[in-house]
Structures are given as structure tokens and as C-alpha cells.
Design an enzyme around this catalytic site. Structure first.
Site, PDB file in Angstrom:
ATOM      1  N   THR A  57      46.622  30.199  48.322  1.00 15.32           N
ATOM      2  CA  THR A  57      45.209  29.879  48.322  1.00 15.32           C
ATOM      3  C   THR A  57      44.818  29.223  47.107  1.00 15.32           C
ATOM      4  O   THR A  57      45.479  29.086  46.099  1.00 15.32           O
ATOM      5  CB  THR A  57      44.648  31.211  48.409  1.00 15.32           C
ATOM      6  OG1 THR A  57      43.051  31.246  48.582  1.00 15.32           O
ATOM      7  CG2 THR A  57      44.771  31.976  47.042  1.00 15.32           C
ATOM      8  N   ASP A  90      46.211  35.944  55.627  1.00 10.01           N
ATOM      9  CA  ASP A  90      44.936  35.652  56.560  1.00 10.01           C
ATOM     10  C   ASP A  90      44.102  36.833  57.003  1.00 10.01           C
ATOM     11  O   ASP A  90      44.771  37.872  57.059  1.00 10.01           O
ATOM     12  CB  ASP A  90      45.420  34.863  57.897  1.00 10.01           C
ATOM     13  CG  ASP A  90      44.193  34.126  58.628  1.00 10.01           C
ATOM     14  OD1 ASP A  90      43.467  33.560  57.777  1.00 10.01           O
ATOM     15  OD2 ASP A  90      44.388  33.823  59.686  1.00 10.01           O
ATOM     16  N   PHE A 122      32.666  38.184  48.270  1.00  9.12           N
ATOM     17  CA  PHE A 122      32.391  37.075  48.810  1.00  9.12           C
ATOM     18  C   PHE A 122      32.421  37.221  50.585  1.00  9.12           C
ATOM     19  O   PHE A 122      32.647  38.558  51.202  1.00  9.12           O
ATOM     20  CB  PHE A 122      33.291  36.076  48.568  1.00  9.12           C
ATOM     21  CG  PHE A 122      34.779  36.178  48.975  1.00  9.12           C
ATOM     22  CD1 PHE A 122      35.423  35.765  49.956  1.00  9.12           C
ATOM     23  CD2 PHE A 122      35.611  37.314  47.901  1.00  9.12           C
ATOM     24  CE1 PHE A 122      36.713  36.080  50.232  1.00  9.12           C
ATOM     25  CE2 PHE A 122      36.608  37.430  48.166  1.00  9.12           C
ATOM     26  CZ  PHE A 122      37.405  36.821  49.376  1.00  9.12           C
TER      27      PHE A 122
END
Length: 192
Positions: A7, A68, A148
Site C-alpha cells: 500500500t 483488501d 477514512f
């Protein structure tokens, strides 16, 4: 222990680093020269996590892991699921995703949802999967400014606060990603 995490998302890096603790040094793909977008076009969370980890491993030969995550909303048949990051647009537009989710839930009384994270680890060339799930509901409006993604809308089971109203420590203690990362850490510690 140095390990590549697939990431470049600074929020994810901070969350995972906090859970991993001081014995681990996370390296981003960019730091090992992988600047292109890592493909993730599998129809499942498991498939995407494995696809990203394999992509890194094939190019570096180094131990790595990828995750994921999907928000699975019961009334929407599990959507947005594997498409959570790109629910409303091609990019990671959190505000647009939240607006679309609220629109799609208008008039629905069943607001049950769960966040699910799957981590794929490649250690010494062997593949391992870890899963973390947190159940909850989708609120009718956004609350909070931390975190987020769908955090302002997601109320974890047993809490009256959204993920976005919690401190990073409070969220990590119960979150889907925190649960999956703790399983990863337990595995890594026992295989040192």
C-alpha cells in the site's frame, strides 16, 4: 523484521504500523522501486489480496503482505464489497462513496453491515491468508472526522460511536483490519 506492505495509503500504513508494533518495519512498494499501480481486479477480497502480494513477491523476492477490505451491506446484497474503494467513482473518492451508500440505503430499515479485511502474506515463498471481520450498522448520516473511507457512517456492534468518532487506538482495538493484522502478527511472531 522488515516486510513490504502493498500500500501507499498513509492511513492504512499508520493503522497497520500501530497494530504491528515496534518489532516490524513496514516498507512500501515505492521504497523498493515499484511505482506502478498494483493490479487488483479479482472478484473477491481474497483474490485481490493474493494478487497484490504475488505481484510484489514476483518483482522483489522479498517477504510481503497485502490486504483488501470491503464494506458488505446486507440490504444491498453485500455491496459495495470488493468494489468499496471505487463504489461511486474510479478513484478513491471517500465523500462520493459515502453519498452513494446513503442514497442506496434511503428508505431501508435493515442497515446491518460488516467490514471484512483479508490479508495475504507471502513469507519465504509460502502463502498464508488471515481474515478480520467487524459487524455493525450504517448510520443515517456521517459522524466524526477521524479515520477514512466509510468510517463516518459505520457504527460497530456495541458502540454508539462511528469509527470516525474514535481515536486510532479505540478503532484498532476492534476494527476488521486490526483483527486481521493481529492474526498476522501472531503468525509472524511464532515463525521468527
Amino acid at each position: 523484521m522488515k516486510i513490504i506492505f502493498a500500500t501507499n495509503n498513509k492511513h492504512k500504513l499508520q493503522e497497520v504500523s500501530a497494530v504491528l508494533g515496534p518489532g516490524f518495519e513496514l516498507v512500501t512498494p515505492r521504497e523498493v522501486g515499484i511505482t506502478e499501480e498494483i493490479p487488483e481486479d479479482s472478484p473477491t477480497l481474497e483474490g485481490n489480496a493474493l494478487q497484490k502480494a504475488r505481484y510484489l513477491y514476483e518483482r522483489t523476492g522479498l517477504d510481503c503482505f497485502a490486504d483488501d477490505t470491503g464494506l458488505e451491506v446486507e440490504a444491498l446484497g453485500g455491496a459495495p464489497g470488493v468494489h468499496s474503494a471505487r463504489y461511486a467513482t474510479d478513484g478513491h473518492d471517500f465523500a462520493a462513496n459515502n453519498r452513494l451508500l446513503l442514497k442506496n440505503l434511503e428508505g431501508k430499515t435493515n442497515r446491518q453491515a460488516r467490514f471484512r479485511t483479508v490479508i495475504a502474506l507471502i513469507l519465504g515463498g509460502k502463502e498464508h491468508l488471515f481474515e478480520g471481520i467487524v459487524e455493525g450498522v450504517i448510520d443515517t448520516k456521517e459522524n466524526g472526522t477521524e479515520g477514512f473511507g466509510y468510517d463516518p457512517l459505520f457504527l460497530p456492534e456495541g458502540s454508539s460511536c462511528s469509527f470516525a468518532e474514535m481515536t486510532a487506538e479505540e478503532k484498532n482495538a476492534i476494527s476488521h483490519r486490526g483483527r486481521a493484522v493481529r492474526k498476522l502478527v501472531d503468525f509472524l511472531v511464532n515463525h521468527k
